[in-house]
Design a protein around this motif. Structure first.
Motif, mmCIF file in Angstrom:
data_model
loop_
_atom_site.group_PDB
_atom_site.id
_atom_site.type_symbol
_atom_site.label_atom_id
_atom_site.label_comp_id
_atom_site.label_asym_id
_atom_site.label_seq_id
_atom_site.Cartn_x
_atom_site.Cartn_y
_atom_site.Cartn_z
ATOM 1 N N UNK A 62 -51.211 -9.326 40.104
ATOM 2 C CA UNK A 62 -52.597 -9.695 40.422
ATOM 3 C C UNK A 62 -52.891 -11.133 39.984
ATOM 4 N N UNK A 63 -52.490 -11.473 38.780
ATOM 5 C CA UNK A 63 -52.751 -12.820 38.249
ATOM 6 C C UNK A 63 -52.033 -13.890 39.065
ATOM 7 N N UNK A 64 -50.843 -13.553 39.567
ATOM 8 C CA UNK A 64 -50.024 -14.538 40.284
ATOM 9 C C UNK A 64 -50.605 -14.953 41.631
ATOM 10 N N UNK A 65 -51.547 -14.166 42.147
ATOM 11 C CA UNK A 65 -52.093 -14.525 43.452
ATOM 12 C C UNK A 65 -52.750 -15.900 43.424
ATOM 13 N N UNK B 85 -41.081 -3.567 21.343
ATOM 14 C CA UNK B 85 -41.975 -2.565 20.755
ATOM 15 C C UNK B 85 -42.090 -1.307 21.589
ATOM 16 N N UNK B 86 -41.641 -1.388 22.862
ATOM 17 C CA UNK B 86 -41.696 -0.218 23.743
ATOM 18 C C UNK B 86 -42.127 -0.647 25.142
ATOM 19 N N UNK B 87 -41.480 -0.057 26.148
ATOM 20 C CA UNK B 87 -41.737 -0.460 27.532
ATOM 21 C C UNK B 87 -42.540 0.582 28.295
ATOM 22 N N UNK B 88 -43.281 1.421 27.592
ATOM 23 C CA UNK B 88 -44.033 2.487 28.258
ATOM 24 C C UNK B 88 -45.077 1.940 29.228
ATOM 25 N N UNK B 89 -45.557 0.723 29.014
ATOM 26 C CA UNK B 89 -46.586 0.134 29.883
ATOM 27 C C UNK B 89 -46.039 -0.963 30.787
ATOM 28 N N UNK B 90 -44.732 -1.005 30.964
ATOM 29 C CA UNK B 90 -44.133 -2.096 31.756
ATOM 30 C C UNK B 90 -44.676 -2.123 33.190
ATOM 31 N N UNK B 91 -44.899 -0.959 33.792
ATOM 32 C CA UNK B 91 -45.403 -0.930 35.174
ATOM 33 C C UNK B 91 -46.832 -1.481 35.247
ATOM 34 N N UNK B 92 -47.628 -1.188 34.232
ATOM 35 C CA UNK B 92 -48.975 -1.772 34.157
ATOM 36 C C UNK B 92 -48.898 -3.289 34.020
ATOM 37 N N UNK C 147 -58.637 0.215 36.693
ATOM 38 C CA UNK C 147 -59.461 -0.497 37.683
ATOM 39 C C UNK C 147 -60.515 -1.387 37.035
ATOM 40 N N UNK C 148 -60.901 -1.038 35.802
ATOM 41 C CA UNK C 148 -61.899 -1.872 35.113
ATOM 42 C C UNK C 148 -61.353 -3.258 34.762
ATOM 43 N N UNK C 149 -60.032 -3.372 34.693
ATOM 44 C CA UNK C 149 -59.438 -4.629 34.219
ATOM 45 C C UNK C 149 -59.616 -5.753 35.236
ATOM 46 N N UNK C 150 -59.442 -5.423 36.523
ATOM 47 C CA UNK C 150 -59.328 -6.491 37.538
ATOM 48 C C UNK C 150 -60.604 -7.321 37.699
ATOM 49 N N UNK C 151 -61.796 -6.710 37.748
ATOM 50 C CA UNK C 151 -62.992 -7.569 37.815
ATOM 51 C C UNK C 151 -63.174 -8.442 36.576
ATOM 52 N N UNK C 152 -62.730 -7.954 35.416
ATOM 53 C CA UNK C 152 -62.817 -8.792 34.204
ATOM 54 C C UNK C 152 -61.876 -9.988 34.343
ATOM 55 N N UNK D 137 -57.891 -10.069 25.287
ATOM 56 C CA UNK D 137 -57.092 -8.908 24.922
ATOM 57 C C UNK D 137 -57.649 -7.676 25.621
ATOM 58 N N UNK D 138 -56.781 -6.933 26.276
ATOM 59 C CA UNK D 138 -57.146 -5.691 26.942
ATOM 60 C C UNK D 138 -56.427 -4.532 26.255
ATOM 61 N N UNK D 139 -57.133 -3.404 26.148
ATOM 62 C CA UNK D 139 -56.442 -2.194 25.675
ATOM 63 C C UNK D 139 -57.182 -0.959 26.166
ATOM 64 N N UNK D 140 -56.418 0.092 26.357
ATOM 65 C CA UNK D 140 -56.934 1.384 26.807
ATOM 66 C C UNK D 140 -57.496 2.123 25.593
ATOM 67 N N UNK D 141 -58.807 2.239 25.532
ATOM 68 C CA UNK D 141 -59.422 2.795 24.319
ATOM 69 C C UNK D 141 -59.198 4.295 24.189
ATOM 70 N N UNK D 142 -58.766 4.945 25.263
ATOM 71 C CA UNK D 142 -58.459 6.367 25.148
ATOM 72 C C UNK D 142 -57.052 6.590 24.582
ATOM 73 N N UNK D 143 -56.233 5.542 24.566
ATOM 74 C CA UNK D 143 -54.854 5.705 24.102
ATOM 75 C C UNK D 143 -54.572 5.072 22.750
ATOM 76 N N UNK D 144 -55.400 4.123 22.313
ATOM 77 C CA UNK D 144 -55.074 3.463 21.050
ATOM 78 C C UNK D 144 -56.328 2.935 20.370
ATOM 79 N N UNK D 145 -56.209 2.705 19.073
ATOM 80 C CA UNK D 145 -57.245 2.007 18.311
ATOM 81 C C UNK D 145 -56.629 0.660 17.942
ATOM 82 N N UNK D 146 -57.222 -0.404 18.394
ATOM 83 C CA UNK D 146 -56.629 -1.725 18.206
ATOM 84 C C UNK D 146 -56.695 -2.148 16.735
#
Lengths: 132, 132
Positions: A25-28, A11-18, A120-125, A92-101
Motif C-alpha cells: 500500500x505504501x509503495x503506491x 522476533x517472529x514472522x507471524x505478521x509478515x503477511x500484514x 482496515x482501520x490502518x489504511x485511512x490513517x 506506530x501501529x498495533x492491534x490492541x486486541x492482540x497486544x499491550x504495547x
C-alpha cells in the motif's frame, strides 16, 4: 516520501503477511526503503554488521518511520529509539486486541501511536499521515 | 554499581523467574534500579508516561545495563538504544538455543554480547563484568 517500514524479523514472522500488505500500500505513492521486511520468503543474505549499517543508514535517510508493533521485537524497539534520536516522525501501529504495547513507547510523548482493532482501520490513517 | 536490569515485561513474562534469579545475584554487591522486572507477581501501578520517565531517568543514572534478551521485547530494544546514546556500558545475554538475536543488536559494535547455552554460564560473566 522515503519510508522506513519497521516490523519484526527475528522476533517472529507471524505478521509478515500484514507487513507485506502495508508495504504494498505504501509503495503506491512512496519509496519503502525496507521492502524486504514484508518478504514472505525472507532469506537473510547479509552479515549482521552489514544489516546494522544499512538499516541505520536508512533510518538517517528516511522521511518517516512506519512501525507495525504488534509482534514484540528488539530490533523494532531499537530502530524507534534511533529514529527518535534522529528527529524522524515515527508512527506506530498495533492491534490492541492482540497486544499491550510497551510503556517505553506508549509513555513516550515523541511517538504518534495508532492502536487498531482491524486492519482496515490502518489504511485511512496512512493516507492521512502521507497526505494522500 | 548501579545496574539497570532490562527484561521483557509486556513482550512476555516467560523468563520472569530467570530475571528474578539474575537480579537476586546482582543485588548481593550492587544496586539494581529496576528490581521490579524480576517480580514474579508484577502489577503495574504507574501510568505509561510515569514508567517512561522513571525508566529513562534510571537509564541516565545507572553505571551499566545488563539485559536478558532471549524474549523479544520492544521496550528492551528501546532501552538499549537509549543507553547506547547515553554512553552506558551495555551487556546483553541471550540463550542461543532458544533465539536468534536481532541484527540491530548483534551487528552493533557498541554492545557487549554474551550468548549462553545454560544459565550457569551467566554468573561468572557477571562476576567478570562487575569486577568481583
Amino acid at each position: 516520501m522515503k519510508i522506513y517500514f519497521a516490523g519484526s524479523i527475528r522476533g517472529g514472522r507471524s505478521d509478515a503477511a500484514l507487513y507485506h500488505r502495508l508495504i504494498s500500500y505504501l509503495k503506491r505513492n512512496n519509496t519503502v526503503l525496507t521492502e524486504h521486511v514484508g518478504n514472505l520468503d525472507l532469506q537473510e543474505k547479509h552479515g549482521d554488521l552489514e544489516i546494522f549499517r544499512q538499516d541505520t543508514a536508512w533510518l538517517r535517510e528516511c522521511d518517516c518511520v512506519i512501525a507495525e508493533c504488534t509482534c514484540p521485537s528488539l530490533g523494532v524497539g531499537y530502530e524507534l529509539a534511533y529514529a527518535e534520536a534522529q528527529g524522524k516522525a515515527c508512527h506506530l501501529f498495533y492491534d490492541r486486541s492482540r497486544t499491550k504495547l510497551s510503556a517505553m513507547l506508549t509513555g513516550n510523548p515523541y511517538f504518534q501511536i495508532h492502536p487498531y482493532q482491524s486492519e482496515e482501520e490502518i489504511y485511512p490513517v496512512l493516507d492521512s499521515i502521507l497526505g494522500h
